[in-house]
Design an enzyme around this catalytic site. Structure first.
Site, PDB file in Angstrom:
ATOM      1  N   VAL A 467       0.860  -1.173   0.000  1.00 51.46           N
ATOM      2  CA  VAL A 467       0.000   0.000   0.000  1.00 51.46           C
ATOM      3  C   VAL A 467       0.903   1.231   0.000  1.00 51.46           C
ATOM      4  O   VAL A 467       1.829   1.334   0.810  1.00 51.46           O
ATOM      5  CB  VAL A 467      -0.905   0.016   1.251  1.00 51.46           C
ATOM      6  CG1 VAL A 467      -1.805   1.243   1.219  1.00 51.46           C
ATOM      7  CG2 VAL A 467      -1.745  -1.249   1.308  1.00 51.46           C
ATOM      8  N   ASP A 576     -11.188 -11.785   7.894  1.00 50.64           N
ATOM      9  CA  ASP A 576      -9.802 -11.497   8.287  1.00 50.64           C
ATOM     10  C   ASP A 576      -9.756 -10.342   9.269  1.00 50.64           C
ATOM     11  O   ASP A 576      -8.946  -9.436   9.138  1.00 50.64           O
ATOM     12  CB  ASP A 576      -8.960 -11.190   7.045  1.00 50.64           C
ATOM     13  CG  ASP A 576      -7.450 -11.219   7.365  1.00 50.64           C
ATOM     14  OD1 ASP A 576      -7.070 -11.867   8.364  1.00 50.64           O
ATOM     15  OD2 ASP A 576      -6.674 -10.596   6.630  1.00 50.64           O
TER      16      ASP A 576
END
EC number: 2.7.11.1
Length: 1734
Positions: A467, A576
């Site tokens: 990211v 998750d």
């Protein structure tokens, strides 16, 4: 028993077996457990009808009687039946006629045939058999209705197959029309159409059945009265339409389905064949290319899921008309979402899809509705409605109309069709309104591509990709771009998963879920551009501070629950969940991210809340995948049993445990070992002092239930929200709550809160990599999409530029036109006065002002209607179901920035405010200007003075605006302040959404504003909290334009009064001033001054801390015109309470006046998170409740660590002028990193070094943590908590109000090493190598060899350069101001040289760089260099000193002013050899409990001297060198230790210090006008005479020795200082000192300023080194530390503070001034130099 009763009677009761002994026992047991859980208020929905038993005929009542008695007195069933169940809902008594109208959804109306009203009340005939099932013996397949399997899990198999009555049921009795038209008295009425009650509870439920029944039939709509888990059934249906009951799942439903299928075979075939054969198979997402638009793709998924569910239910015989109603409702809602969230041409495809499905279900739905119509119930309802209306219960319209509406007949289908068709027609209001906007946006709405963004830096790495922080080139907005390697996806066959993530992120509109702006593909990557959430993730927070305070956990967890509820309502299973995926926004709230493993299932349907479906839902996915993060994987996933939404609740349980305890409950060296624990082990709970609150432990254990069906949250998030742990929590106002931890960013590009995880994942971006072959993965080409949020950016840019051309001749200005007022339907007319302020560039407004408000209220109902409404051009499209999506979109496209003051209730009607006098204008940044600095505020418009000088560009940074915006959320109704200037407020398109007011006052810098760039697309404002208290520090700079009062004659027309504001629970108070009275019609009243407002500035001069006479003097000096800045008291964190009993003991914390000075720090970056932490270290008080801070450290007084005080004026931080008490500047534990975790000695500002994540985040395994999970919980050391983060423990009464106690005292489980890093809040020098782990004990430190130190030093120097950049530079003037109050008190910079020295003021600079101690040779070199720099600096100083006098806050250039710090010679001697706790870590934070801690820094210099929160590098030996020297100087009265010496000082100065101080008082005074106040009056006389530390009260710390100290030799303005500061006695630290240290210590030297908290102080063997140093450089021991430019001239006085071998630069050194005027004024001045300067 009742055995004699005829079977017929039993038939009425549905199941005679109930009286069998076993049944009785079962029921008694189960009911006794669940009795209390039954919902009193819902009629048929709580044991639907069974206990209502309205048997009205004599036969019925006798049966009922017998039945009740037969079960025995003790039977709970009897009690339940007898209790009047309809308290909140109308009460159903034994007579049917009294059936009052239940609240919507509370009566099971759907197939109401299920109630026990077995026969009509008037009918003399006995009832017919209830259904074919009664006669079914289970022997013949022909006898049983098709698909009837009583024991099938798909439905409640409550009705046993065996029936006593053997009659078969004839279909001949069904009326052919399907409508029961017979009157209730008719004997012809069909048992199916008129009397059959379809859902009644089983008469002999098993324990499990009852458990599920009570547990799962609950809705989010009805709050549970007792706040408990709400297993009681609640009405679920949200509509009054007929036949919609909350709980339609009984064998009776199967019967009805049987009848329906027998009667209407064609309709059945239509339902079961057509959809399965054609619709689902041809339209499933797997069979068509994914839609390019993520939101539409998500809707496509949902429509197909609904079709599948409908098919399954039809085949299982479980459909009801109620189910169809809800299905239709959800389809309509999805259609609405499609229109609102997408402008893509694919909308037509989705509309077509929905229409097809509706056509498929239309006929079956209507037929079922006919079958289920119950005329009898209709009459009952009619009677109830009449009675209800007669009683005046709110049915105002005429009764027939009410009845019609109850039947759902009020909707005009033609009208609805017209509306549907109008969606596509060009003449809808939406298209009309936005035609212009669309025209503009069309050309600019090019497909996004990588070229549109410039990459700034890596934020973090993950398994699939990385990211990056990127900036859009044209809009200058910041985003986070997730780049996923296509090759990896293809190899792992996970392309579809990438699309799922894109779809979810695009579709999600919730303030607690990260939103996506666009996606595109490059040769090698799939890229998703999402909003950038600045504060890092909770995992990093946990690593740095260990377990979180309970209040903080409650807020974080509650926000995550809302996010999860939203996702689950839309059928999304995250899979998750973990702290790493919970991001913290710039306002301290939570956003859930990372949907890479998520699955899209079926939307929540209330009709699915029955046992069978819940079981099915819990096993929704049977892919046998074990995916997720091992510690958070649920048992059912590990066992591959099929899983569903409950897996997320399991992960939530793990997260909650981790938040509370600091580590996960299950761990292992391998995943297998871990999984074994998860499946079999008991959870280990902390005991003793670390025990968790009972409600928290209970919630955690219920979430961690092994059986998914019994896990809390499985039926709905409502039961989680009702848990006592959240008692009193306002679920609809979470964003308005103050967050305890607010990230402090040093620049818009600061990513220091994130862990790059480069060592774990490395994604090479090799350009030579071959392009991914896309044969076979054509769908990848569909990945590019542009969400409405993003397209709005372009359109609004265009609109702004058009407006600019039209309105503002000067090319550099863009005016936000308000021309579109008329367009804003949902936006009240822009009638609020807008305070014009100039902010960076148009995008800023777009981003900043967009208000993504969440209607949290909606989150309670099944899929929340879009929960976030964005208006005004935020790239987020407006998603307001309540309003035509057109308005917001229209506005955004047109770039209209509408700020509307919401009316008090949030309705959108215009507020009666004066017409706008000014235009909101955006100043465009000059091309060369760094995007970080917003242009200074200017108020344009009549009567508003230019704030530009006061508020520097940063001040107005968007954060301030955002915060202001949010602050408003806190609900000050506009009426409250209509007369007060209010910025136009952005109102969410929907009236129900939270309204935000942006009072103009917010525009000026908000002290807490973190340095976000105006352009940053930082976390949506929705995440901002509007808590009034946080943003308005009592003393904080006025955020709204000042009120100008023109004196009429001799009067201004108002009275002001000084008030005491106590810091938390301490006796220390500051003086604030409020408007006590305003004369009606007087000048003040006309100018808009309001009674009860807090005065923050008079003529631009902050009045916080000034006494009444001084404020009056300021007012009178201004002549005929006075400018007064005020803020409503309710917007501050000041709480009004009863007078304090011991007020006579109270001490006033005063602050030196300081001129606003320039903010000059614009170019300064704040150091990384950890450095910040250092600033805030003291704030990290672990005490769990913040309650003790009654004032909750208003920013004005926020602890030194609080952002407010960080003097590194980050672009965003308010100009110093606005800064509150300088004292706050010293954040005592500069390093708030105090890591609460055992290995807390982590370098506190690892982040400092090159933005890497807080160092040590990953490296040191905290003792608490098991190896498996070790990376997570590292020392808490580096993250600063917001001032509120830890409530000071109440006992620390002396604690300076300014700093919240360090967490050290906090959780027992993680003992915080006392080595709190006391870095000056300002000094961000902690750029200690990440790897450096402080030696565990002072001994180790001592033992460490010089070589290691030298090596460490070298490394440190490398790192220092970058860290230097981050050092906070405070203009000296400011520092002086800030420091002065505290300066008097020696900074106890433990281990760091305190910058008390004259240079000390460089606190702004004082980046305590924990440079590893250097070897002597290095020190010598440094000295030589220092001398050179000293000479240069002296020259500069002379210039600066003159500046200082004029500009007290000159931008750091006043290094020369630093001497003002030196006024505390005492401080220097206070450096006490003790090492100021240096032995431990100089970074130790002061303990909350001063008494335990020992002396606290008196009047800490505003953090100037706090040594960098120095994290000891494992290899570093304690700073041996400088201390003795400093000590000797301190001891030598004649020798004025170099003023710059900022070593930690004992609270009480030694006599020598005092003398020195007196010697230089004049010089200092000349240099630092505020010096007089600083004088170390704090040293108690006693201490000066006795060698032992005198008692120093926190007051001293807070106020500066002059106030706190008993001596108060020089109190400001000659006011005597309170001697009461002696409240806290400083334990004698001398004993902790090594003998060498003790020797040099003068008798008067008080013990070390910081007692080492819990860590034994290290005795540093520095004597010899120091001696050497002194020999070499007796007068100045300054170590040069490389500054950001690489220049190592960081002057640190050696002597005054013990320098560890690693010489730490003193905080004083200032980084070069913005202008670069001051190169290095960091040198500490010796007294001689001071004299020269003066």
């Amino acid at each position: 028993m009742v055995t004699g009763l005829s079977p017929l009677l039993f038939r009425k009761l549905s199941n005679p077996d109930i009286f069998a002994p076993t049944g009785k026992v079962k029921l008694q047991r189960q009911l006794s457990q669940d009795d209390c859980k039954l919902r009193r208020g819902s009629l048929a929905s709580s044991l639907s009808g069974k206990q209502l038993l309205p048997l009205s005929s004599s036969v019925h009542s006798s049966v009922g009687q017998v039945t009740w008695q037969s079960t025995g007195e003790a039977s709970n069933l009897v009690r339940m039946r007898n209790q009047s169940l309809g308290q909140s809902a109308p009460s159903l008594t034994a007579g049917l006629k009294e059936l009052s109208l239940p609240r919507r959804g509370s009566f099971c109306r759907t197939s109401n045939r299920k109630s026990l009203i077995v026969t009509s009340s008037t009918s003399p005939t006995l009832p017919r058999p209830h259904s074919p099932l009664h006669g079914h013996t289970g022997n013949s397949p022909l006898d049983s209705p098709r698909n009837f399997s009583p024991n099938a899990p798909a439905h409640f198999s409550f009705v046993p197959a065996r029936r006593t009555d053997g009659r078969r049921w004839s279909l001949a009795s069904l009326p052919s029309s399907g409508y029961g038209t017979n009157t209730p008295s008719s004997t012809v009425s069909s048992s199916c159409s008129s009397q059959e009650k379809l859902h009644q509870l089983p008469f002999q439920p098993t324990a499990d059945e009852l458990h599920f029944l009570t547990k799962h039939f609950s809705t989010e709509n009805v709050p549970d009265e007792e706040g408990r888990r709400s297993p009681r059934m609640r009405p679920r249906s949200r509509s009054l339409s007929p036949g919609r009951s909350p709980v339609s799942f009984d064998s009776e439903i199967i019967m009805m389905n049987h009848v329906y299928k027998e009667r209407f075979p064609k309709a059945t075939a239509q339902m079961e064949e057509r959809p399965s054969l054609t619709f689902i198979s041809s339209n499933t997402p797997d069979s068509v290319l994914p839609l390019a638009d993520g939101a539409l793709s998500f809707i496509h998924h949902q429509v197909i899921e609904m079709a599948r569910d409908c098919l399954d239910k039809s085949r299982s015989g479980l459909i009801t008309s109620h189910y169809f109603y809800e299905l239709q409702e959800n389809l309509e809602k999805l259609l609405q979402d499609a229109h609102e969230r997408s402008e893509s041409s694919d909308v037509a495809f989705v509309i077509q899809l929905v229409k097809k499905l509706m056509i498929i279900i239309a006929r079956p739905a209507r037929l079922l509705e006919c079958l289920e119509f119950d005329p009898e119930e209709f009459y009952h309802l009619l009677e109830a409605a009449e009675g209800h209306a007669k009683e005046g219960h709110g049915i105002k319209c005429d009764i027939p109309r009410y009845i019609v509406s109850q039947l759902g007949l009020t909707r005009d289908p033609l009208e609805e069709m017209a509306q549907l068709s109008s969606y596509d027609s060009p003449d809808t209001p939406e298209t009309d309104d936005s035609v212009e906007g669309r025209g503009v946006s069309q050309p600019s709405q090019k497909t996004p591509s990588e070229e549109d963004f410039e990459t700034i830096k890596l934020i973090s790495n993950g398994a699939y990709g990385a990211v990056f922080l990127v900036r859009h080139k044209s809009t200058r907005q910041r985003f986070a771009m997730k780049k996923i390697n296509k090759q990896n996806l293809i190899l792992r066959n996970q392309i579809q998963q990438a699309f799922v993530e894109r779809d979810i992120l695009t579709f999600a509109e919730n303030p607690f879920v990260v939103s996506m702006f666009c996606s595109f593909e490059t040769k090698r990557h799939l890229c998703m551009v999402m909003e950038y959430v600045e504060g890092g993730d909770c995992a990093t927070l946990l690593k740095n501070i260990g377990a979180l305070p309970v209040d903080m956990v409650r807020l974080y967890f509650a926000e995550t629950v809302l996010a999860l509820e939203y996702l689950h309502n839309y059928g999304i299973v995250h899979r998750d969940l973990k702290p790493d995926n919970l991001l913290i926004t710039s306002m301290g709230h939570i956003k859930l991210t990372d949907f890479g493993l998520s699955k899209i299932g079926l939307m929540s349907l209330t009709t699915n809340l029955y046992e069978g479906h819940i079981e099915k839902d819990a096993r929704e996915f049977l892919d046998k995948q074990v995916c997720g993060t091992p510690e958070y994987i649920a048992p059912e996933v590990i066992l591959r049993q099929g899983y569903g939404k409950p897996v997320d609740w399991w992960a939530m349980g793990i997260i909650l445990y981790e938040f509370l305890v600091g580590c996960v409950p299950f761990f292992g060296d391998t995943p297998e070992e871990l999984f074994g624990q998860v499946i079999s082990d008991e959870i280990v709970w902390p005991e003793g002092d670390d025990a968790l609150p009972p409600d928290a432990q209970d919630l955690t254990s219920k979430l961690l239930h092994q059986n998914p069906l019994e896990r809390l949250g499985t039926s709905s998030a409502y039961e989680v929200k009702q848990h006592p742990f959240f008692m009193g929590l306002d679920w609809t106002g979470l964003l308005r709550q103050k967050a305890e931890f607010i990230p402090q960013l040093e620049s818009e590009d600061d990513t220091s809160y994130f862990d790059t995880r480069s060592e774990r994942y490395h994604h090479v971006d090799s350009e030579d990599e071959e392009e991914v072959s896309e044969d076979g993965c054509l769908e990848i080409r569909q990945f590019s999409s542009c969400s409405p949020r993003f397209s709005k950016v372009y359109s609004s840019m265009e609109r702004l530029s058009l407006l600019e051309e039209r309105r503002t001749p000067p090319p550099t200005k863009r005016s936000l036109s308000e021309e579109k007022e008329d367009h804003s339907d949902g936006l009240a007319g822009l009638k609020g006065r807008d305070r014009s302020w100039v902010i960076g560039s148009p995008e800023i407004l777009r981003k900043r002002l967009s208000v993504s408000e969440s209607s949290h209220t909606e989150s309670d109902s099944s899929p929340p209607m879009t929960v976030r409404h964005r208006c005004s051009g935020l790239p987020d499209g407006p998603h307001c179901p309540e309003e035509t999506s057109s308005t917001p979109r229209k506005q955004q496209q047109e770039g209209i920035w509408v700020l509307i003051p919401p009316s008090g209730e949030g309705s959108s009607r215009p507020v009666p405010e004066r017409p706008l006098e000014r235009q909101l204008k955006l100043d465009e940044e000059p091309p060369g200007q760094s995007s970080r600095c917003c242009p200074a505020l200017e108020t344009r418009g009549r009567g508003t003075p230019q704030l530009a000088e006061e508020a520097t560009a940063k001040a107005i940074s968007d954060l301030a605006v955002r915060r202001a915006r949010h602050r408003l959320l806190s609900g000050d109704s506009i009426e409250k302040r209509t007369t007060r200037p209010v910025n136009k407020v952005i109102k969410s398109a929907s009236a129900t959404a939270l309204s935000l007011l942006i009072p103009s006052e917010h525009h000026a810098c908000s002290p807490l504003a973190s340095p976000m760039s105006p352009h940053s697309q930082s976390s949506n404002p929705s995440s901002r909290d509007s808590s009034p208290s946080r943003d308005f520090l009592p003393a904080l700079g006025s955020l709204r334009p000042p009120i100008i009062i023109h004196r009429a004659g001799k009067k201004y027309g108002f009275t002001l009064r000084a008030i005491r504001v106590y810091m938390g629970d301490t006796d220390v108070y500051t003086v604030h001033h409020m408007v006590w009275h305003v004369e009606d019609g007087g000048p003040a009243s006309e100018a808009g001054l309001r009674q009860g407002d807090l005065i923050t500035h008079v003529n631009g001069e902050p009045v916080h801390g000034l006494v009444h006479t001084e404020v009056v003097e300021l007012v009178l000096k201004s002549g005929n015109k006075v400018s007064i800045s005020t803020t409503p008291l309710e917007n501050t964190s000041i709480k009004v309470g009863p007078a304090r009993k011991g007020s006579y003991k109270a001490k006033m914390a005063r602050r030196s006046k300081r001129s606003k000075g320039k903010d000059g720090q614009e170019s300064r970056k704040r150091s990384s998170l950890f450095r910040k932490i250092t600033k805030q270290a003291s704030l990290l008080h672990t005490s769990r409740s913040l309650s003790s801070l009654n004032r909750s450290l208003s920013s004005g007084e926020s602890g030194p660590g609080s952002p407010t005080h960080s003097h590194s004026l980050s672009p965003r931080s308010p100009p110093q002028g606005y800064r509150v008490a300088p004292d706050a500047v010293h954040s005592v534990g500069g390093n708030s990193s105090q890591s609460s975790s055992p290995s807390s000695s982590v370098p506190s500002s690892p982040a400092g070094s090159g933005h890497t994540r807080p160092s040590s985040l990953h490296g040191l395994a905290p003792k608490l943590q098991r190896q498996y999970r070790s990376p997570r919980r590292k020392s808490a050391g580096s993250i600063p908590l917001s001032p509120l983060a830890h409530t000071p423990s109440p006992p620390a009464t002396a604690a300076s109000p300014q700093r919240s106690p360090s967490p050290l005292s906090g959780h027992g489980s993680q003992s915080f090493p006392t080595k709190l890093h006391l870095s000056p809040p300002l000094g961000r020098q902690l750029s200690r190598p990440k790897s450096a782990e402080p030696p565990r004990s002072p001994l180790l430190k001592r033992v460490q060899s010089a070589e290691k130190l030298a090596a460490a030093l070298a490394a440190a120097e490398k790192k220092l350069a970058p860290s230097r950049k981050h050092s906070l530079d405070l203009p000296h003037g400011e520092l002086k101001k800030e420091l002065t109050p505290r300066e008097a008190s020696p900074l106890e910079v433990v281990g760091t040289r305190s910058v008390l020295s004259g240079k000390g003021p460089l606190p702004g600079k004082g980046v305590l760089q924990p440079a590893p101690s250097r070897a002597l040779g290095t020190l010598r070199q440094d000295r030589a260099e220092r001398r050179e720099s000293l000479q240069k600096q002296e020259a500069i100083r002379e210039v600066d000193s003159s500046e200082d006098d004029t500009d007290e806050e000159p931008e750091n250039s006043q290094a020369t002013q630093e001497p003002r710090l030196s006024p505390h010679p005492e401080a220097s001697h206070n450096l006490l050899p003790k090492g100021s706790g240096e032995g431990t870590e100089e970074d130790t934070f002061l303990h909350r409990d001063l008494k335990k801690q020992g002396p606290v820094l008196s009047g800490l210099v505003t953090g100037a001297t706090l040594g960098s929160p120095r994290v000891d590098v494992p290899g570093l030996s304690p700073r041996k060198v400088s201390r003795p020297q400093a000590f000797e100087e301190a001891t030598n009265p004649l020798q004025v230790p170099s003023l710059s010496r900022s070593g930690p000082t004992s609270p009480t100065p030694s006599e020598g210090c005092w003398k020195a101080q007196h010697l230089h008082t004049q010089a200092l005074t000349a240099l630092c006008p505020s010096f007089s106040e600083l004088t170390p009056t704090g040293c108690s006389a006693a201490t000066s005479t006795s060698g032992k530390p005198g008692t120093w009260s926190w007051k001293f710390l807070i106020e500066g020795p002059d106030r706190a100290s008993t001596n108060k030799t020089i109190t400001r303005k000659g006011e005597p200082a309170n001697s009461q500061d002696t409240n806290t006695t400083v334990p004698n630290l001398l004993k902790n000192l090594s003998p060498e240290e003790e020797k040099p210590q003068p008798p008067s030297v008080p013990g070390l300023t910081h007692p080492l908290l819990e860590v034994p102080s290290q005795n540093w063997p520095w004597e010899s080194e120091c001696e050497q140093m002194e020999k070499e450089e007796p007068s100045l021991s300054i170590t040069e530390v490389p500054d950001s430019s690489g220049d190592r001239r960081q002057d640190i006085p050696c002597r005054a503070h013990p320098l560890s071998p690693e010489t730490r630069p003193s905080l004083l050194w200032k980084s070069q001034e913005l202008g670069g005027q001051q190169d290095h004024q960091d040198l500490a001045l010796t007294s001689d130099e001071l004299l020269k300067q003066t």
